[in-house]
Write an enzyme that holds these catalytic residues in place. Structure first.
Site, PDB file in Angstrom:
ATOM      1  N   THR A  72       0.827  -1.205   0.000  1.00 58.79           N
ATOM      2  CA  THR A  72       0.000   0.000   0.000  1.00 58.79           C
ATOM      3  C   THR A  72       0.860   1.254   0.000  1.00 58.79           C
ATOM      4  OG1 THR A  72      -1.804  -1.137   1.140  1.00 58.79           O
ATOM      5  CG2 THR A  72      -1.802   1.257   1.244  1.00 58.79           C
ATOM      6  N   SER A 203       4.867  -6.555  -2.677  1.00 59.46           N
ATOM      7  CA  SER A 203       4.732  -6.718  -1.237  1.00 59.46           C
ATOM      8  C   SER A 203       5.389  -8.022  -0.817  1.00 59.46           C
ATOM      9  CB  SER A 203       3.261  -6.708  -0.832  1.00 59.46           C
ATOM     10  OG  SER A 203       3.124  -6.892   0.562  1.00 59.46           O
ATOM     11  N   ALA A 204       6.162  -7.980   0.270  1.00 58.42           N
ATOM     12  CA  ALA A 204       6.917  -9.152   0.706  1.00 58.42           C
ATOM     13  C   ALA A 204       6.020 -10.276   1.189  1.00 58.42           C
ATOM     14  CB  ALA A 204       7.900  -8.751   1.811  1.00 58.42           C
ATOM     15  N   CYS A 330      -7.934  -6.791   3.196  1.00 62.49           N
ATOM     16  CA  CYS A 330      -7.897  -5.411   3.664  1.00 62.49           C
ATOM     17  C   CYS A 330      -9.292  -4.783   3.701  1.00 62.49           C
ATOM     18  CB  CYS A 330      -6.964  -4.575   2.793  1.00 62.49           C
ATOM     19  SG  CYS A 330      -7.304  -4.686   1.037  1.00 62.49           S
TER      20      CYS A 330
END
Length: 389
Positions: A72, A203-204, A330
């Protein structure tokens, strides 16, 4: 509790052993990557090694990788009106994006609300490219440069967007292009240069790294988005704040493992997903498979049981030992149907019942077996409830 089956990799993937080992090792080492003593230089070396691995996963020069705290934040960093390329100042006047994007992208981040134009998608969830072309021509004709942001793959349906075609069309009108590849990275092969985009978000924790790290990748390393906040000169002045060395190192390890296993995992995971879908559709024809006839991620299924709310469906499967989700993680706690399915024109009765199943690197045949067993236990009761409603 009996063994559970985790089918929610699109929310977050289990941490890979390689990432866990790298994380623990980094946690045991002192040093700030901005310090010039030995410990600081060692931390810097670990960050740069991770940068190389993350860049390699999407085929870019590691100098273009900007580490952030999450996907994000990477999107927020990308979605700015102001960029610099070398000595050139670039101003984007309007943001063009699709109706099925991540909630943060739809809000425009640093673009004012009246400078965000949301474009429609077709019934399969793919961007209406003709609408994009019209918007690009209109804004260019009125002297406005656009930034186009289009996700590479949707988090709820897995649908893959025509990003390369969009990038080609956008650049013809002088626009810049960002793609949110948070769900696609590590699940399909990505060559950011071949896609033709200017910026790409990752994103990891979606690929088996630890939460707390993400990346915005500038395909041309000298392209610099305006920083979100002022501070130190970390990340070559593009993202202030001390780097989260352990999470970044784990990100690099996860990226290396994902790249190593990608070709095998894409085929293996698609077989698992297809086996589950085929069995469920054969045994339970009342189930609706959404977007099964379009190019999508090999790990993602979106199913609906009309007449049963998604929350009820998720809870029933959870009690039966299977973790799935109702739309995006989310957006948990939402009451209304998915904005993604609404944009696709899915009838509300179906949209309200849609759940997402997502496989990943840790999934195996036993997960399909246990998931099928859980569906067989809970679906008859849910279907009776739906018929009575």
């Amino acid at each position: 509790m009996s063994e559970r089956t985790y089918l929610d990799h699109n929310a977050t993937a289990p941490v890979r052993p390689e990432a866990s080992h790298a994380l623990l090792e980094a946690l045991g080492a002192a040093g700030n990557g901005s310090s010039i003593h030995g410990e600081g230089r060692s931390a810097r070396a670990r960050i740069e090694a991770a940068r190389t691995e993350v860049g390699a996963l999407v085929g870019v020069d590691p100098r273009g990788v900007i580490f952030t705290s999450c996907g994000t934040e990477a999107d927020a960093l990308a979605l700015t009106p102001d960029y610099q390329r070398g000595s050139e100042q670039i101003r984007c006047d309007v943001l063009l994006t699709s109706a099925v994007e991540h909630a943060g992208v739809l809000r425009g981040h640093r673009f004012p609300a009246d400078r965000v134009e949301i474009l429609p998608v077709d019934p399969r969830g793919r961007l209406d490219v003709d609408a994009l072309h019209e918007a690009l021509a209109r804004h260019a004709g009125e002297g406005r440069r656009a930034l186009v942001s289009l996700m590479l793959a949707n988090n709820e349906t897995g649908v893959i967007q025509p990003v390369a075609d969009v990038a080609r069309r956008a650049h013809l009108h002088g626009a810049m292009v960002h793609t949110d590849a948070v769900q696609a990275a590590g699940r399909i092969a990505i060559d950011a240069k071949a896609l033709g985009v200017d910026l790409l978000s990752m994103s990891a924790h979606k690929i088996g790294g630890a939460p707390g790290a993400g990346a915005l990748v500038a395909v041309e390393p000298d392209l610099r988005p305006a920083p979100i906040f002022a501070g130190g000169a970390q990340e070559r002045g593009r993202r202030a704040g001390s780097e989260n060395v352990p999470a970044i190192v784990a990100f690099g390890a996860a990226a290396a493992a994902a790249r190593r296993d990608l070709a095998v995992d894409v085929e293996r995971i698609a077989v698992l997903r297809d086996r589950l879908e085929t069995a469920l559709r054969c045994e339970f024809p009342e189930l609706v498979l959404l977007v099964g006839d379009v190019d999508r991620l090999p790990n993602t299924s979106c199913l609906a049981l009309p007449g049963v709310t998604a929350e009820t469906f998720v809870i029933a499967l959870d009690l039966a030992g299977v973790a799935v989700s109702a739309g995006a993680a989310c957006s948990s706690g939402k009451v209304g149907p998915s904005h993604v399915l609404a944009a696709m024109g899915v009838p509300e009765r179906i949209a309200r019942s849609a759940i997402r199943l997502s496989f990943g690197w840790s999934s195996g045949e036993e997960d399909v077996d246990r998931a099928l067993g859980a569906f067989r236990r809970v679906l008859p009761g849910l279907m009776r409830r739906a018929r009575a409603a």
